[in-house]
Design an enzyme around this catalytic site. Structure first.
Site, PDB file in Angstrom:
ATOM      1  N   ASN A 173       2.003   5.825  29.689  1.00  0.00           N
ATOM      2  CA  ASN A 173       1.789   5.000  30.886  1.00  0.00           C
ATOM      3  C   ASN A 173       0.816   5.578  31.906  1.00  0.00           C
ATOM      4  OD1 ASN A 173       3.837   2.769  30.504  1.00  0.00           O
ATOM      5  ND2 ASN A 173       5.138   4.573  30.291  1.00  0.00           N
TER       6      ASN A 173
ATOM      7  N   ASN B 200      22.381   9.833  19.898  1.00  0.00           N
ATOM      8  CA  ASN B 200      21.826  10.997  20.590  1.00  0.00           C
ATOM      9  C   ASN B 200      22.863  11.410  21.625  1.00  0.00           C
ATOM     10  OD1 ASN B 200      20.442  12.831  22.126  1.00  0.00           O
ATOM     11  ND2 ASN B 200      18.638  11.548  22.458  1.00  0.00           N
TER      12      ASN B 200
ATOM     13  N   PHE C 281       6.399  10.725  37.770  1.00  0.00           N
ATOM     14  CA  PHE C 281       4.951  10.627  37.960  1.00  0.00           C
ATOM     15  C   PHE C 281       4.527   9.405  38.768  1.00  0.00           C
ATOM     16  CE2 PHE C 281       2.244  13.773  35.728  1.00  0.00           C
ATOM     17  CZ  PHE C 281       3.248  14.711  35.591  1.00  0.00           C
TER      18      PHE C 281
ATOM     19  N   ARG D 297      20.785  12.817  16.280  1.00  0.00           N
ATOM     20  CA  ARG D 297      19.767  13.742  16.775  1.00  0.00           C
ATOM     21  C   ARG D 297      20.459  15.078  17.036  1.00  0.00           C
ATOM     22  NH1 ARG D 297      17.626  14.651  22.681  1.00  0.00           N
ATOM     23  NH2 ARG D 297      16.035  16.171  22.190  1.00  0.00           N
TER      24      ARG D 297
ATOM     25  N   GLU E 101      11.472   7.822  18.600  1.00  0.00           N
ATOM     26  CA  GLU E 101      12.298   8.845  17.954  1.00  0.00           C
ATOM     27  C   GLU E 101      13.482   8.221  17.220  1.00  0.00           C
ATOM     28  OE1 GLU E 101      11.869  10.960  21.807  1.00  0.00           O
ATOM     29  OE2 GLU E 101      12.175  12.755  20.626  1.00  0.00           O
TER      30      GLU E 101
ATOM     31  N   ARG F 206      11.110  21.450  34.878  1.00  0.00           N
ATOM     32  CA  ARG F 206      11.012  22.778  34.250  1.00  0.00           C
ATOM     33  C   ARG F 206       9.654  23.394  34.575  1.00  0.00           C
ATOM     34  NH1 ARG F 206      12.403  20.290  28.843  1.00  0.00           N
ATOM     35  NH2 ARG F 206      14.662  20.018  28.903  1.00  0.00           N
TER      36      ARG F 206
ATOM     37  N   HIS G 277      10.933  18.436  20.335  1.00  0.00           N
ATOM     38  CA  HIS G 277      10.254  17.134  20.217  1.00  0.00           C
ATOM     39  C   HIS G 277       9.667  16.943  18.815  1.00  0.00           C
ATOM     40  CE1 HIS G 277       9.392  17.334  24.810  1.00  0.00           C
ATOM     41  NE2 HIS G 277      10.444  16.561  24.608  1.00  0.00           N
TER      42      HIS G 277
HETATM   43  P1  ADP Z   1      12.410  11.773  28.801  1.00  0.00           P
HETATM   44  O1  ADP Z   1      12.716  10.995  27.544  1.00  0.00           O
HETATM   45  O2  ADP Z   1      11.985  13.192  28.555  1.00  0.00           O
HETATM   46  O3  ADP Z   1      13.433  11.641  29.897  1.00  0.00           O
HETATM   47  P2  ADP Z   1      10.292   9.845  29.137  1.00  0.00           P
HETATM   48  O4  ADP Z   1       9.462   9.985  27.930  1.00  0.00           O
HETATM   49  O5  ADP Z   1      11.149   8.632  29.283  1.00  0.00           O
HETATM   50  O6  ADP Z   1      11.113  11.154  29.440  1.00  0.00           O
HETATM   51  O7  ADP Z   1       9.309   9.902  30.400  1.00  0.00           O
HETATM   52  C1  ADP Z   1       9.803   9.760  31.688  1.00  0.00           C
HETATM   53  C2  ADP Z   1       8.674   9.925  32.676  1.00  0.00           C
HETATM   54  O8  ADP Z   1       7.604   9.026  32.375  1.00  0.00           O
HETATM   55  C3  ADP Z   1       9.078   9.543  34.094  1.00  0.00           C
HETATM   56  O9  ADP Z   1       9.651  10.608  34.766  1.00  0.00           O
HETATM   57  C4  ADP Z   1       7.775   9.173  34.700  1.00  0.00           C
HETATM   58  O10 ADP Z   1       7.236  10.334  35.276  1.00  0.00           O
HETATM   59  C5  ADP Z   1       6.875   8.771  33.559  1.00  0.00           C
HETATM   60  N1  ADP Z   1       6.490   7.358  33.643  1.00  0.00           N
HETATM   61  C6  ADP Z   1       7.194   6.281  33.263  1.00  0.00           C
HETATM   62  N2  ADP Z   1       6.518   5.150  33.553  1.00  0.00           N
HETATM   63  C7  ADP Z   1       5.353   5.529  34.121  1.00  0.00           C
HETATM   64  C8  ADP Z   1       4.232   4.828  34.655  1.00  0.00           C
HETATM   65  N3  ADP Z   1       4.162   3.500  34.631  1.00  0.00           N
HETATM   66  N4  ADP Z   1       3.215   5.567  35.152  1.00  0.00           N
HETATM   67  C9  ADP Z   1       3.271   6.920  35.172  1.00  0.00           C
HETATM   68  N5  ADP Z   1       4.310   7.624  34.705  1.00  0.00           N
HETATM   69  C10 ADP Z   1       5.332   6.941  34.187  1.00  0.00           C
END
Ligand code: ADP
Length: 397
Positions: free
Chosen positions: A335, A7, A284, A91, A384, A241, A180
């Protein structure tokens, strides 16, 4: 067969080596700051320690060379020689209307992807740099391109057209594409397996809630609508975003602040979303901590995020004339216990009922709906890389 999944972004590159027979990840990692000072490779063999090595990577070719060196390294490598890599799965972000499925990469395919560069000026060129670097270092190894947009090519016209003059669709292919797709496809298929019904008989809504976030309506095994558009900017409120916003609001801000079109695009892509709304963080975990302490900015931001997701679920239920399964995936979906509960609290009218105990799950596949719930709801981790490896093997075998 061992499949190297790549990727490749403009300054970073994530990789996984997957044994497609066992579907085990043999090693994974990433190269960061490619072409910038301070570049490093993070490498982790299965069951081993993460190793971080600083090493100059003036270009992606050097980065991929370092990945290959790490994979065959005597100490922590996982294969004896590069001959043990049977195929590479890349990807690729934007396939425009040209790619409705994954494809073996040929010169014609590269040219067709290049012709979509206008649609994804940051991502597509970077993806192709990764393809070319792999071709240079692994001549003769088959390569497959797996597009983020391909799964959504089944969307009907009424879902993908914007309310803009039709000539812009004809002249510049301006329409909704969605992203996605690899994740939405993987998660919806897995949901059908868990429910134990044929994929092509179900109405499934997948909520991919990560830093980038999108919702997808999958009817009879086909994507019929999704919340991202021409670019990943449309739809949900995301990490940084904005998601859906009235262009009139952007005109007003630009005039008042003396901002250029470019400034505005940077603002809606990188400084908006839950980060911009809260002024706290795009993560988050930070927002939940703040909200737990009674921070009003944290509370209203999370409420707005959840409300937007619930609205899209309602819209897609209407689009499909019903819904059988709702899945939550990606970082927040997998999560965010309270995020899932708060979104589902809007869906009582659909007969959605969450089992509070079952919902206390993080990063694990589990049904979180109550036994009497009319709609099945799952926490369902996406994968993915595995999906890309499967597509790759299917095409090269
Ligand atoms: P990307 O691949 O788009 O960067 P991810 O799917 O890895 O994103 O998601 C990242 C986001 O998941 C983090 O910014 C966070 O907000 C959220 N996240 C990860 N762990 C937790 C958790 N334990 N509780 C709540 N939110 C979580």
């Amino acid at each position: 067969m061992n499949v190297l999944v790549i990727n490749c972004g403009s300054s970073s590159l994530k990789f996984q080596l997957i044994n497609s027979d066992t579907e085990a990840v043999l090693a994974k990692g990433l190269c960061e700051r490619i072409g910038i000072e301070g570049s490093r490779i993070v490498y982790q063999p299965a069951g081993g320690e993460k190793e971080t090595t600083e090493s100059p990577m003036p270009s992606h070719t050097q980065a991929i060379q370092l990945v290959l060196d790490a994979l065959v390294n005597e100490k922590s490598g996982v294969i004896g020689s590069l001959g043990e890599i049977g195929a590479v799965g890349h990807r690729l972000v934007h396939g425009g209307e040209k790619f409705a499925s994954s494809t073996i990469i040929t010169d014609e395919v590269i040219a067709a992807v290049e012709s979509c560069n206008d649609l994804a000026p940051l991502h597509n060129p970077a993806n192709l740099i990764g393809v070319r670097a792999c071709q240079e270092l692994m001549p003769g190894v088959p390569m497959v391109g797996v597009f983020d947009t391909a799964f959504h090519q089944t969307m009907p016209e009424k879902a993908y057209l914007y309310g803009l003059p039709y000539e812009y669709y004809e002249k510049y292919a301006v329409r909704r594409y969605g992203f996605h797709g690899t994740s939405h496809s993987y998660v919806s298929k897995r949901a059908a397996e868990l429910v134990g019904k044929p994929y092509d008989s179900l109405k499934i809504i997948v909520c991919h809630l990560g830093n980038g976030a999108s919702v997808c309506a999958v009817k009879d095994g086909k994507s019929v609508d999704t919340s991202m558009g021409l670019t990943p900017l449309e739809g949900l409120i995301m990490g940084t975003r904005s998601g859906d916003v009235d262009p009139g609001a952007l005109e007003l801000i630009a005039k008042k602040e003396g901002m250029s079109f470019e400034d505005i695009m940077t603002m809606v892509n990188k400084k908006s979303g839950v980060q911009g709304m809260s002024g706290i963080s795009s993560d988050f975990r930070d927002l939940e901590d703040a909200a737990d302490k009674g921070d009003q900015a944290g509370i209203r931001t999370l409420e707005a995020f959840n409300y937007r997701v619930a609205k899209y679920i309602g819209a897609y239920t209407a689009a499909m004339n019903g819904v059988d399964v709702i899945c939550f995936t990606a970082g927040i979906g997998e999560n965010g216990v309270s995020t899932r509960a708060d979104i589902c609290a809007y869906l009582g009218y659909l007969g959605v009922e969450i089992d509070g105990e079952a919902n206390r799950v993080r990063g694990e596949e589990r049904e979180i709906s109550a036994p009497g719930s009319k709609v099945k709801v799952y926490c369902l981790p996406t994968n993915e890389e595995l999906a890309i490896a499967r597509e790759t093997v299917a095409l090269v075998k």
